[in-house]
Write a protein that holds these residues in place. Structure first.
Motif, PDB file in Angstrom:
ATOM      1  N   ALA A  19       0.884  -1.146   0.002  1.00 30.12           N
ATOM      2  CA  ALA A  19      -0.104  -0.005  -0.018  1.00 30.12           C
ATOM      3  C   ALA A  19       0.944   1.284   0.115  1.00 30.12           C
TER       4      ALA A  19
ATOM      5  N   MET B 165       2.823   2.175  -2.307  1.00 27.28           N
ATOM      6  CA  MET B 165       2.827   2.388  -3.351  1.00 27.28           C
ATOM      7  C   MET B 165       2.023   3.861  -3.708  1.00 27.28           C
ATOM      8  N   LEU B 166       1.133   3.786  -2.875  1.00 26.94           N
ATOM      9  CA  LEU B 166       0.150   5.326  -3.174  1.00 26.94           C
ATOM     10  C   LEU B 166       1.028   6.382  -2.584  1.00 26.94           C
TER      11      LEU B 166
ATOM     12  N   CYS C   8       3.012   7.328  -5.611  1.00 29.52           N
ATOM     13  CA  CYS C   8       2.451   7.953  -6.823  1.00 29.52           C
ATOM     14  C   CYS C   8       2.113   9.178  -6.253  1.00 29.52           C
TER      15      CYS C   8
ATOM     16  N   GLN D 223      -0.446   6.470 -11.462  1.00 27.80           N
ATOM     17  CA  GLN D 223      -0.661   4.973 -11.229  1.00 27.80           C
ATOM     18  C   GLN D 223       0.379   4.111 -11.411  1.00 27.80           C
TER      19      GLN D 223
ATOM     20  N   ASN E 135      -3.602  -2.206  -9.065  1.00 24.66           N
ATOM     21  CA  ASN E 135      -3.434  -0.742  -9.528  1.00 24.66           C
ATOM     22  C   ASN E 135      -3.709   0.191  -8.342  1.00 24.66           C
ATOM     23  N   TYR E 136      -2.363   0.838  -8.246  1.00 23.56           N
ATOM     24  CA  TYR E 136      -2.413   1.904  -7.240  1.00 23.56           C
ATOM     25  C   TYR E 136      -2.423   3.235  -7.688  1.00 23.56           C
ATOM     26  N   GLU E 137      -3.278   4.067  -7.366  1.00 24.63           N
ATOM     27  CA  GLU E 137      -3.617   5.225  -8.178  1.00 24.63           C
ATOM     28  C   GLU E 137      -3.669   6.489  -7.229  1.00 24.63           C
ATOM     29  N   TYR E 138      -3.093   7.544  -7.615  1.00 23.76           N
ATOM     30  CA  TYR E 138      -3.272   8.712  -6.918  1.00 23.76           C
ATOM     31  C   TYR E 138      -3.851   9.851  -7.580  1.00 23.76           C
TER      32      TYR E 138
ATOM     33  N   THR F  44      -6.873   8.503  -3.354  1.00 27.92           N
ATOM     34  CA  THR F  44      -6.056   7.472  -3.630  1.00 27.92           C
ATOM     35  C   THR F  44      -7.165   6.135  -3.961  1.00 27.92           C
ATOM     36  N   THR F  45      -6.747   5.005  -4.722  1.00 24.98           N
ATOM     37  CA  THR F  45      -7.562   3.901  -4.808  1.00 24.98           C
ATOM     38  C   THR F  45      -6.438   2.846  -5.035  1.00 24.98           C
ATOM     39  N   ILE F  46      -6.905   1.652  -4.680  1.00 21.63           N
ATOM     40  CA  ILE F  46      -6.304   0.656  -4.993  1.00 21.63           C
ATOM     41  C   ILE F  46      -7.152  -0.625  -5.414  1.00 21.63           C
TER      42      ILE F  46
END
Length: 122
Positions: free
Chosen positions: A64, A66-67, A70, A89, A102-105, A112-114
């Motif tokens: 996590a 990774m967020l 990003c 991402q 997929n890790y996104e900011y 943020t989303t995973i």
């Protein structure tokens, strides 16, 4: 252009001891050096931003995190004057499970989303 370099160019142009050709040659050389300094400065800005991202990445303890990477990438791109960043991402692939995470900011809003994505759904 740097004010010191502008002053130097002005001083050269006002010199009575130099020919017009000498003034042109010196001015061209100074312009070339100034352009090289600008490029080196930009290279250093990019390297500093990369080092900031590397530092966060090297301190990663769990997936996590990774967020945060990003988010830092997004901040550094903004510092480097990259416009209109929609999102940053990264995807981590797990081939045995035939899926990726997929890790996104999203900088606007600060969100943020995973998301786990099955290969077969793509």
């Amino acid at each position: 252009m740097n004010t010191d370099i502008q002053a130097l160019l002005k001083f050269i142009q006002q010199s009575k001891d130099l020919t017009a050709a000498e003034k042109r040659n010196i001015s061209k050389t100074i312009q070339k050096v100034n352009d090289e300094l600008k490029n080196k400065s930009r290279d250093l800005e990019i390297e500093v931003s990369l080092e900031r991202v590397r530092t966060v990445a090297m301190n990663m303890k769990q997936p996590a995190d990774m967020l945060e990477i990003c988010r830092v990438i997004s901040e550094q791109l903004k510092i480097l004057h990259v416009k209109e960043i929609r999102n940053i991402q990264t995807a981590v692939f797990y081939e045995p499970k035939r899926m990726y995470v997929n890790y996104e900011y999203f900088p606007h809003p600060d969100k943020t989303t995973i998301t786990e994505v099955d290969y077969n759904s793509q």
